[in-house]
Design a protein around this motif. Structure first.
Motif, PDB file in Angstrom:
ATOM      1  N   LYS A   1       0.863  -1.187   0.000  1.00  0.00           N
ATOM      2  CA  LYS A   1       0.000   0.000   0.000  1.00  0.00           C
ATOM      3  C   LYS A   1       0.899   1.237   0.000  1.00  0.00           C
ATOM      4  O   LYS A   1       1.284   1.749   1.047  1.00  0.00           O
ATOM      5  CB  LYS A   1      -0.918   0.014   1.234  1.00  0.00           C
ATOM      6  CG  LYS A   1      -1.599  -1.308   1.545  1.00  0.00           C
ATOM      7  CD  LYS A   1      -2.574  -1.728   0.474  1.00  0.00           C
ATOM      8  CE  LYS A   1      -3.247  -3.044   0.821  1.00  0.00           C
ATOM      9  NZ  LYS A   1      -4.141  -3.532  -0.235  1.00  0.00           N
ATOM     10  N   TYR A   2       1.227   1.713  -1.184  1.00  0.00           N
ATOM     11  CA  TYR A   2       2.137   2.850  -1.314  1.00  0.00           C
ATOM     12  C   TYR A   2       1.395   4.170  -1.462  1.00  0.00           C
ATOM     13  O   TYR A   2       1.886   5.217  -1.068  1.00  0.00           O
ATOM     14  CB  TYR A   2       3.055   2.650  -2.520  1.00  0.00           C
ATOM     15  CG  TYR A   2       3.897   1.395  -2.421  1.00  0.00           C
ATOM     16  CD1 TYR A   2       5.043   1.370  -1.639  1.00  0.00           C
ATOM     17  CD2 TYR A   2       3.519   0.231  -3.083  1.00  0.00           C
ATOM     18  CE1 TYR A   2       5.807   0.210  -1.529  1.00  0.00           C
ATOM     19  CE2 TYR A   2       4.275  -0.924  -2.983  1.00  0.00           C
ATOM     20  CZ  TYR A   2       5.417  -0.930  -2.201  1.00  0.00           C
ATOM     21  OH  TYR A   2       6.167  -2.076  -2.098  1.00  0.00           O
ATOM     22  N   GLU A   3       0.220   4.118  -2.028  1.00  0.00           N
ATOM     23  CA  GLU A   3      -0.573   5.318  -2.236  1.00  0.00           C
ATOM     24  C   GLU A   3      -1.998   5.083  -1.746  1.00  0.00           C
ATOM     25  O   GLU A   3      -2.396   3.947  -1.471  1.00  0.00           O
ATOM     26  CB  GLU A   3      -0.588   5.697  -3.727  1.00  0.00           C
ATOM     27  CG  GLU A   3       0.792   5.947  -4.313  1.00  0.00           C
ATOM     28  CD  GLU A   3       0.712   6.240  -5.801  1.00  0.00           C
ATOM     29  OE1 GLU A   3      -0.404   6.529  -6.286  1.00  0.00           O
ATOM     30  OE2 GLU A   3       1.751   6.179  -6.467  1.00  0.00           O
ATOM     31  N   LEU A   4      -2.770   6.157  -1.659  1.00  0.00           N
ATOM     32  CA  LEU A   4      -4.143   6.062  -1.176  1.00  0.00           C
ATOM     33  C   LEU A   4      -4.967   5.134  -2.057  1.00  0.00           C
ATOM     34  O   LEU A   4      -5.840   4.404  -1.570  1.00  0.00           O
ATOM     35  CB  LEU A   4      -4.776   7.454  -1.143  1.00  0.00           C
ATOM     36  CG  LEU A   4      -6.169   7.542  -0.483  1.00  0.00           C
ATOM     37  CD1 LEU A   4      -6.105   7.095   0.973  1.00  0.00           C
ATOM     38  CD2 LEU A   4      -6.710   8.965  -0.594  1.00  0.00           C
ATOM     39  N   ILE A   5      -4.670   5.126  -3.358  1.00  0.00           N
ATOM     40  CA  ILE A   5      -5.424   4.287  -4.288  1.00  0.00           C
ATOM     41  C   ILE A   5      -5.211   2.793  -4.013  1.00  0.00           C
ATOM     42  O   ILE A   5      -6.025   1.948  -4.379  1.00  0.00           O
ATOM     43  CB  ILE A   5      -5.036   4.630  -5.754  1.00  0.00           C
ATOM     44  CG1 ILE A   5      -6.069   4.032  -6.716  1.00  0.00           C
ATOM     45  CG2 ILE A   5      -3.608   4.143  -6.062  1.00  0.00           C
ATOM     46  CD1 ILE A   5      -5.864   4.452  -8.144  1.00  0.00           C
TER      47      ILE A   5
ATOM     48  N   SER B   1     -10.518  -1.773   7.484  1.00  0.00           N
ATOM     49  CA  SER B   1      -9.714  -0.904   6.619  1.00  0.00           C
ATOM     50  C   SER B   1      -8.272  -1.396   6.616  1.00  0.00           C
ATOM     51  O   SER B   1      -7.837  -2.145   7.497  1.00  0.00           O
ATOM     52  CB  SER B   1      -9.765   0.545   7.101  1.00  0.00           C
ATOM     53  OG  SER B   1      -9.063   0.687   8.333  1.00  0.00           O
ATOM     54  N   CYS B   2      -7.520  -0.938   5.623  1.00  0.00           N
ATOM     55  CA  CYS B   2      -6.107  -1.308   5.524  1.00  0.00           C
ATOM     56  C   CYS B   2      -5.314  -0.739   6.687  1.00  0.00           C
ATOM     57  O   CYS B   2      -4.384  -1.374   7.190  1.00  0.00           O
ATOM     58  CB  CYS B   2      -5.523  -0.823   4.193  1.00  0.00           C
ATOM     59  SG  CYS B   2      -6.288  -1.585   2.737  1.00  0.00           S
ATOM     60  N   ARG B   3      -5.682   0.433   7.127  1.00  0.00           N
ATOM     61  CA  ARG B   3      -4.979   1.046   8.262  1.00  0.00           C
ATOM     62  C   ARG B   3      -5.267   0.277   9.554  1.00  0.00           C
ATOM     63  O   ARG B   3      -4.372   0.097  10.392  1.00  0.00           O
ATOM     64  CB  ARG B   3      -5.382   2.520   8.409  1.00  0.00           C
ATOM     65  CG  ARG B   3      -4.912   3.402   7.260  1.00  0.00           C
ATOM     66  CD  ARG B   3      -5.291   4.855   7.496  1.00  0.00           C
ATOM     67  NE  ARG B   3      -4.575   5.415   8.628  1.00  0.00           N
ATOM     68  CZ  ARG B   3      -3.363   5.968   8.558  1.00  0.00           C
ATOM     69  NH1 ARG B   3      -2.730   6.028   7.391  1.00  0.00           N
ATOM     70  NH2 ARG B   3      -2.780   6.468   9.626  1.00  0.00           N
ATOM     71  N   GLU B   4      -6.495  -0.160   9.723  1.00  0.00           N
ATOM     72  CA  GLU B   4      -6.839  -0.969  10.901  1.00  0.00           C
ATOM     73  C   GLU B   4      -6.051  -2.273  10.891  1.00  0.00           C
ATOM     74  O   GLU B   4      -5.587  -2.732  11.938  1.00  0.00           O
ATOM     75  CB  GLU B   4      -8.341  -1.256  10.910  1.00  0.00           C
ATOM     76  CG  GLU B   4      -8.819  -2.004  12.150  1.00  0.00           C
ATOM     77  CD  GLU B   4     -10.306  -2.315  12.110  1.00  0.00           C
ATOM     78  OE1 GLU B   4     -10.709  -3.293  12.766  1.00  0.00           O
ATOM     79  OE2 GLU B   4     -11.041  -1.597  11.419  1.00  0.00           O
ATOM     80  N   LYS B   5      -5.909  -2.847   9.706  1.00  0.00           N
ATOM     81  CA  LYS B   5      -5.124  -4.076   9.580  1.00  0.00           C
ATOM     82  C   LYS B   5      -3.653  -3.806   9.900  1.00  0.00           C
ATOM     83  O   LYS B   5      -2.982  -4.613  10.562  1.00  0.00           O
ATOM     84  CB  LYS B   5      -5.275  -4.622   8.156  1.00  0.00           C
ATOM     85  CG  LYS B   5      -4.747  -6.054   7.947  1.00  0.00           C
ATOM     86  CD  LYS B   5      -3.245  -6.041   7.647  1.00  0.00           C
ATOM     87  CE  LYS B   5      -2.732  -7.396   7.274  1.00  0.00           C
ATOM     88  NZ  LYS B   5      -3.171  -7.748   5.938  1.00  0.00           N
ATOM     89  N   ALA B   6      -3.128  -2.656   9.450  1.00  0.00           N
ATOM     90  CA  ALA B   6      -1.736  -2.291   9.742  1.00  0.00           C
ATOM     91  C   ALA B   6      -1.520  -2.146  11.250  1.00  0.00           C
ATOM     92  O   ALA B   6      -0.483  -2.565  11.789  1.00  0.00           O
ATOM     93  CB  ALA B   6      -1.372  -0.997   9.022  1.00  0.00           C
ATOM     94  N   GLN B   7      -2.497  -1.577  11.940  1.00  0.00           N
ATOM     95  CA  GLN B   7      -2.416  -1.469  13.400  1.00  0.00           C
ATOM     96  C   GLN B   7      -2.383  -2.854  14.035  1.00  0.00           C
ATOM     97  O   GLN B   7      -1.629  -3.099  14.981  1.00  0.00           O
ATOM     98  CB  GLN B   7      -3.603  -0.659  13.935  1.00  0.00           C
ATOM     99  CG  GLN B   7      -3.761  -0.666  15.443  1.00  0.00           C
ATOM    100  CD  GLN B   7      -2.606  -0.023  16.182  1.00  0.00           C
ATOM    101  OE1 GLN B   7      -1.954   0.896  15.686  1.00  0.00           O
ATOM    102  NE2 GLN B   7      -2.319  -0.517  17.389  1.00  0.00           N
TER     103      GLN B   7
END
Length: 572
Positions: free
Chosen positions: A367-371, A383-389
């Motif tokens: 995941k390098y960009e918002l797209i 979400s991807c951010r939740e998964k990153a956490q």
């Protein structure tokens, strides 16, 4: 708690368990799912939906058997929802329990009626903006671990299981062995919480009881029906159904100024708890159940095969039939037994990643960009951010992103196919070209748009391909020549049965064939030269035979050996 977890299984990246978990209490390590006890609220639904059926649930059957063999008085507190689980007349279930060794069988509804009265008393004696029922242990865990702000709204009264256990101990003595039997996995941890009080001694699910009956060789359908040792119609029998607690509280609740809200299912509980936390709800009584459809929709009930409404109908019919008993007994709250309990904060201590740490993890997930942030939820996180956490906390792995792994795999495989020197051709069952790599297109001097979807016979003979598909026998290492293209192939053709496709890997060995011809020419010239040497030597030998004598024969032998060596023949 340690009462349930996933057994070792071949997790196939479906993440159904994680998607079903409202608090994300499932940890993945080396592609194996495990339940994180600290975060878990023990609703049990993650285990029931696992396609691998990879579940380990602590069983108390062995403990109960030991108690029976020891001669103790074994007493069953049977949850009313049993009528929805067992596909027999209710009296046969009672008979089966007695056949297993239970001395006394009562319904947990007796305890539920006590709890309903205690709820009414608490509302009268304690002024609150909000009241939350506490019969469901999973809903209680949800509040204690994730909504500490609303803990004061939990009515501090024990569940019907504990209330009935206290009544039974008072009635039959502290040495009696009380077994709760019901549909709820969370009851196993709830009884452990009260273990020091010697209230409930073991908990069995309906699944465990059913397996035990089968193991004991009891043919439940053939048993004579028997009655409960106490046969009252109790308003507490409605507790397993949505709205059943409110109904059991009766006219006293209706006379109050409170609004009532019934929520079942963890998502609904979370929504209403958030509303309470935000101060959006006032003067309400919340009947909260973690399972959709309340206890009748619990994980043990769901696994039994019938749909929820069939089970609900069976329980309603059972309750209706109980009203016909001629000896209804209304249980009053004993004043010598303490039915109060405390709820405490059990909040999860979480390490929160910085923005830089989140970005670094996101890059590892492609995941390098918002797209790139699809937020599809396939991995189980919203979400991807939740998964990153979750990755930061050690709860998830970066390769849990299926889109990223698919893109990575496709990119790698494409690189291999695009750059391999082998000529790769993929055909469908009709011998039409589905794929052809650049090396093959270069050999046959054709573009993709001119051959994809068309028969391979337009380029080369398709006999070998057809034979492989029809016979299922692969061709490995066969040499074929196509002079029109100036190539000689070593072909390997395999049939992909599941896909009904034929894959050919064809290695061009034209250069090696040319080199072989050149080598043969060298050998031929060498042989001719050797022959000339031998002939010249023989002429000289004849002229000086008298001088050389037997030496001539030896020379011939040596030269003949030389000739054989050049020709590649064995020399003895």
């Amino acid at each position: 708690m340690s009462n349930m977890n996933f057994s070792k299984a071949y997790c196939k990246n479906c993440y159904k368990c994680l998607r079903s978990c409202p608090v994300k209490a499932i940890k993945f390590e080396n592609e194996q799912a495990t339940i994180d006890e600290e975060r878990c609220i023990e609703c049990g639904h993650c285990l029931t939906i696992c396609p691998q059926n990879a579940r380990e649930i602590k069983s108390d059957v062995g403990v109960v058997k030991l108690a029976i063999n020891s001669g103790k008085k074994i007493i069953a507190s049977l949850a009313p929802s049993f009528a929805g689980y067992f596909d027999v007349e209710q009296g046969r279930v009672v008979a089966a329990l007695k056949k297993l060794g239970f001395s006394i069988i009562e319904e947990t509804a007796v305890g539920a009626e006590i709890v309903a009265d205690l709820y009414n008393n608490y509302i009268v004696e304690n002024k609150r903006d909000v009241y939350i029922t506490t019969a469901c242990p999973s809903a209680n865990y949800l509040v204690e671990k994730y909504f500490k702000e609303i803990i004061p709204y939990l009515i501090p009264v024990v569940s019907p299981m504990i209330a009935h256990g206290k009544l039974l101990k008072e009635k039959f003595g502290e040495d009696s062995f009380i077994v709760f039997i019901g549909p709820c996995l969370a009851k196993k941890s709830e009884f452990e919480y009260f273990l020091k009080d010697n209230v409930i001694n073991a908990v069995l699910t309906f699944d465990e009881l059913n397996s035990w009956i089968t193991e004991a060789g009891i043919k439940i359908h053939e048993l004579e029906e028997e009655n409960f040792n106490v046969n009252p119609y109790s308003k507490g029998q409605g507790f397993p159904m949505g709205g059943g607690i409110i109904e059991a509280m009766g006219s006293e609740l209706k006379q109050s100024s409170l609004s009532v809200i019934t929520v079942s299912g963890m998502e609904e509980c979370i929504e209403v708890f958030n509303s309470i936390k935000n101060g959006d709800l006032k003067d309400v009584l919340i009947e909260a159940s973690a399972c959709k459809g309340s206890c009748i929709g619990g994980p043990v009930m769901v696994k039994n095969g019938e749909n929820y409404y069939t089970k609900l109908r069976k329980v309603k019919n059972y309750i209706k039939s109980r009203k016909n008993y001629n000896d209804p007994i209304n249980t009053e709250v004993p004043t010598n037994i303490n039915f109060n309990r405390k709820f405490t904060e059990k909040s999860i201590k979480r390490a929160i990643a910085t923005e830089e740490e989140i970005i670094a993890i996101m890059k590892k997930m492609g995941k390098y960009e918002l797209i790139d942030e699809l937020n599809c939820g396939v991995c189980g996180y919203n979400s991807c951010r939740e998964k990153a956490q979750a990755v930061f906390e050690g709860m998830a792995e970066t390769n849990m992103c299926l889109h990223y792994m698919r893109t990575k795999a496709e990119s790698l495989s494409n690189e291999i196919v695009e750059n391999t020197a082998s000529n790769l051709i993929l055909l469908d069952g009709e011998m039409n070209v589905r794929e052809m790599n650049p090396a093959a297109k270069a050999i046959f001097k054709i573009q993709s748009q001119n051959i994809i979807g068309k028969p391979i016979s337009l380029l080369i003979d398709d006999t070998d391909f057809k034979n492989v598909r029809e016979s299922g026998e692969n061709i490995i290492g066969k040499k074929v020549a196509y002079p029109q293209y100036g190539v000689v192939f070593i072909e390997n053709i395999v049939y992909l049965q599941k896909q009904d496709m034929v894959l050919a890997s064809m290695i061009n060995i034209m250069t090696e064939e040319k080199n072989k011809k050149e080598l043969m020419k060298v050998k031929e010239n060498t042989l001719n030269a050797a022959q000339e040497v031998i002939e010249k030597q023989m002429r000289v030998a004849q002229e000086i035979a008298s001088l050389l004598g037997e030496t001539t024969a030896e020379t011939k032998i040596i030269l003949t050996k030389l000739k054989k060596i050049v020709a590649g023949e064995d020399v003895e």
